[in-house]
Design an enzyme around this catalytic site. Structure first.
Site, PDB file in Angstrom:
ATOM      1  N   ASP A  40      -7.289  -1.701  -3.686  1.00  0.00           N
ATOM      2  CA  ASP A  40      -6.966  -1.118  -2.380  1.00  0.00           C
ATOM      3  C   ASP A  40      -8.238  -0.496  -1.795  1.00  0.00           C
ATOM      4  OD1 ASP A  40      -4.056  -0.002  -0.996  1.00  0.00           O
ATOM      5  OD2 ASP A  40      -5.945   0.911  -0.357  1.00  0.00           O
ATOM      6  N   ILE A  41      -8.449  -0.708  -0.525  1.00  0.00           N
ATOM      7  CA  ILE A  41      -9.668  -0.240   0.152  1.00  0.00           C
ATOM      8  C   ILE A  41      -9.682   1.295   0.269  1.00  0.00           C
ATOM      9  CG2 ILE A  41      -8.866  -0.245   2.567  1.00  0.00           C
ATOM     10  CD1 ILE A  41     -11.412  -1.905   3.207  1.00  0.00           C
ATOM     11  N   ASN A  71       6.264  -0.353  -0.409  1.00  0.00           N
ATOM     12  CA  ASN A  71       6.703   0.220   0.860  1.00  0.00           C
ATOM     13  C   ASN A  71       7.341  -0.885   1.698  1.00  0.00           C
ATOM     14  OD1 ASN A  71       5.650   2.806   0.279  1.00  0.00           O
ATOM     15  ND2 ASN A  71       3.612   2.159   0.925  1.00  0.00           N
ATOM     16  N   GLU A 120       2.608  -0.485   6.230  1.00  0.00           N
ATOM     17  CA  GLU A 120       1.595  -0.651   7.282  1.00  0.00           C
ATOM     18  C   GLU A 120       1.138  -2.097   7.410  1.00  0.00           C
ATOM     19  OE1 GLU A 120      -1.432   2.218   6.438  1.00  0.00           O
ATOM     20  OE2 GLU A 120      -0.177   3.879   7.130  1.00  0.00           O
ATOM     21  N   VAL A 121       1.045  -2.775   6.288  1.00  0.00           N
ATOM     22  CA  VAL A 121       0.637  -4.182   6.308  1.00  0.00           C
ATOM     23  C   VAL A 121       1.865  -5.027   5.987  1.00  0.00           C
ATOM     24  CG1 VAL A 121      -0.840  -5.943   5.288  1.00  0.00           C
ATOM     25  CG2 VAL A 121      -1.727  -3.623   5.613  1.00  0.00           C
ATOM     26  N   HIS A 153       3.459  -6.636  -0.622  1.00  0.00           N
ATOM     27  CA  HIS A 153       2.479  -6.245  -1.644  1.00  0.00           C
ATOM     28  C   HIS A 153       3.060  -5.187  -2.552  1.00  0.00           C
ATOM     29  CE1 HIS A 153       1.804  -3.863   2.024  1.00  0.00           C
ATOM     30  NE2 HIS A 153       1.472  -2.857   1.233  1.00  0.00           N
ATOM     31  N   HIS A 185       1.928  -2.078  -4.760  1.00  0.00           N
ATOM     32  CA  HIS A 185       0.843  -1.163  -5.122  1.00  0.00           C
ATOM     33  C   HIS A 185       0.966  -0.866  -6.621  1.00  0.00           C
ATOM     34  CE1 HIS A 185      -0.194   0.507  -1.014  1.00  0.00           C
ATOM     35  NE2 HIS A 185       0.996   0.013  -0.746  1.00  0.00           N
TER      36      HIS A 185
HETATM   37  P1  AMP Z   1       1.373  -0.163   2.961  1.00  0.00           P
HETATM   38  O1  AMP Z   1       1.564   1.158   3.609  1.00  0.00           O
HETATM   39  O2  AMP Z   1       2.180  -0.305   1.697  1.00  0.00           O
HETATM   40  O3  AMP Z   1       1.571  -1.321   3.908  1.00  0.00           O
HETATM   41  O4  AMP Z   1      -0.118  -0.156   2.472  1.00  0.00           O
HETATM   42  C1  AMP Z   1      -1.128  -1.020   2.886  1.00  0.00           C
HETATM   43  C2  AMP Z   1      -2.304  -0.787   1.979  1.00  0.00           C
HETATM   44  O5  AMP Z   1      -3.270  -1.782   2.241  1.00  0.00           O
HETATM   45  C3  AMP Z   1      -2.977   0.569   2.157  1.00  0.00           C
HETATM   46  O6  AMP Z   1      -2.982   1.265   0.910  1.00  0.00           O
HETATM   47  C4  AMP Z   1      -4.401   0.193   2.606  1.00  0.00           C
HETATM   48  O7  AMP Z   1      -5.375   1.050   2.086  1.00  0.00           O
HETATM   49  C5  AMP Z   1      -4.528  -1.218   2.079  1.00  0.00           C
HETATM   50  N1  AMP Z   1      -5.487  -2.062   2.802  1.00  0.00           N
HETATM   51  C6  AMP Z   1      -5.541  -2.276   4.138  1.00  0.00           C
HETATM   52  N2  AMP Z   1      -6.539  -3.123   4.439  1.00  0.00           N
HETATM   53  C7  AMP Z   1      -7.110  -3.463   3.263  1.00  0.00           C
HETATM   54  C8  AMP Z   1      -8.207  -4.316   2.903  1.00  0.00           C
HETATM   55  N3  AMP Z   1      -8.910  -4.984   3.823  1.00  0.00           N
HETATM   56  N4  AMP Z   1      -8.548  -4.417   1.602  1.00  0.00           N
HETATM   57  C9  AMP Z   1      -7.850  -3.735   0.673  1.00  0.00           C
HETATM   58  N5  AMP Z   1      -6.809  -2.938   0.938  1.00  0.00           N
HETATM   59  C10 AMP Z   1      -6.448  -2.792   2.210  1.00  0.00           C
END
Ligand code: AMP
Ligand code: ZN
Length: 116
Positions: free
Chosen positions: A30-31, A86, A94-95, A99, A101
């Protein structure tokens, strides 16, 4: 999915710190890590969220779940870890590419679920 950031990572249009890859699954750090170990496990197939999974994803999801503890151990989680998915607005997603975590480290993680 043209504009999905995780699909772009899968296509290597955006760099990632990859820790595992096969024909169906990718795992990368995770970034913005929440703990010393924090990686994301994703299917290469674009699925918006856990709310959108279908019966035909059963084998893929099972494979991802079986992989989670193996990768966690490889990353140094030898005494447990936390798995978070999530989902949707209420879940704080958010994405919108499914995924898992996987979070861990040396310290016990803070309690997330408080009972009334
Ligand atoms: P969520 O709230 O579960 O959708 O979390 C999305 C996660 O993706 C967050 O923890 C971000 O830090 C992570 N994230 C977003 N962009 C990137 C990226 N380019 N590389 C790695 N992790 C990312
Ligand atoms: Zn995607």
């Amino acid at each position: 999915m043209d504009n999905c950031i995780f699909c772009k990572i899968i296509r290597k249009e955006i760099p990632s710190n990859k820790i595992y890859e096969d024909d169906e699954i990718l795992a990368f750090n995770d970034i913005n890590p929440a703990a010393p170990v924090h990686f994301l496990l994703i299917p290469k197939l674009h699925i918006d969220s856990l709310a959108e999974i279908q019966d035909n994803h059963q084998k893929l999801l099972g494979k991802m779940l079986l992989l989670a503890p193996k990768l966690a151990k490889e990353q140094g989680c030898d005494d447990g870890f936390r798995t978070i998915i999530n989902t949707g607005r209420i879940g704080g997603q958010e994405v919108f590419h499914l995924h898992f975590h996987i979070i861990g480290g040396r310290e016990r993680l803070p309690v997330m679920i408080h009972h009334g």
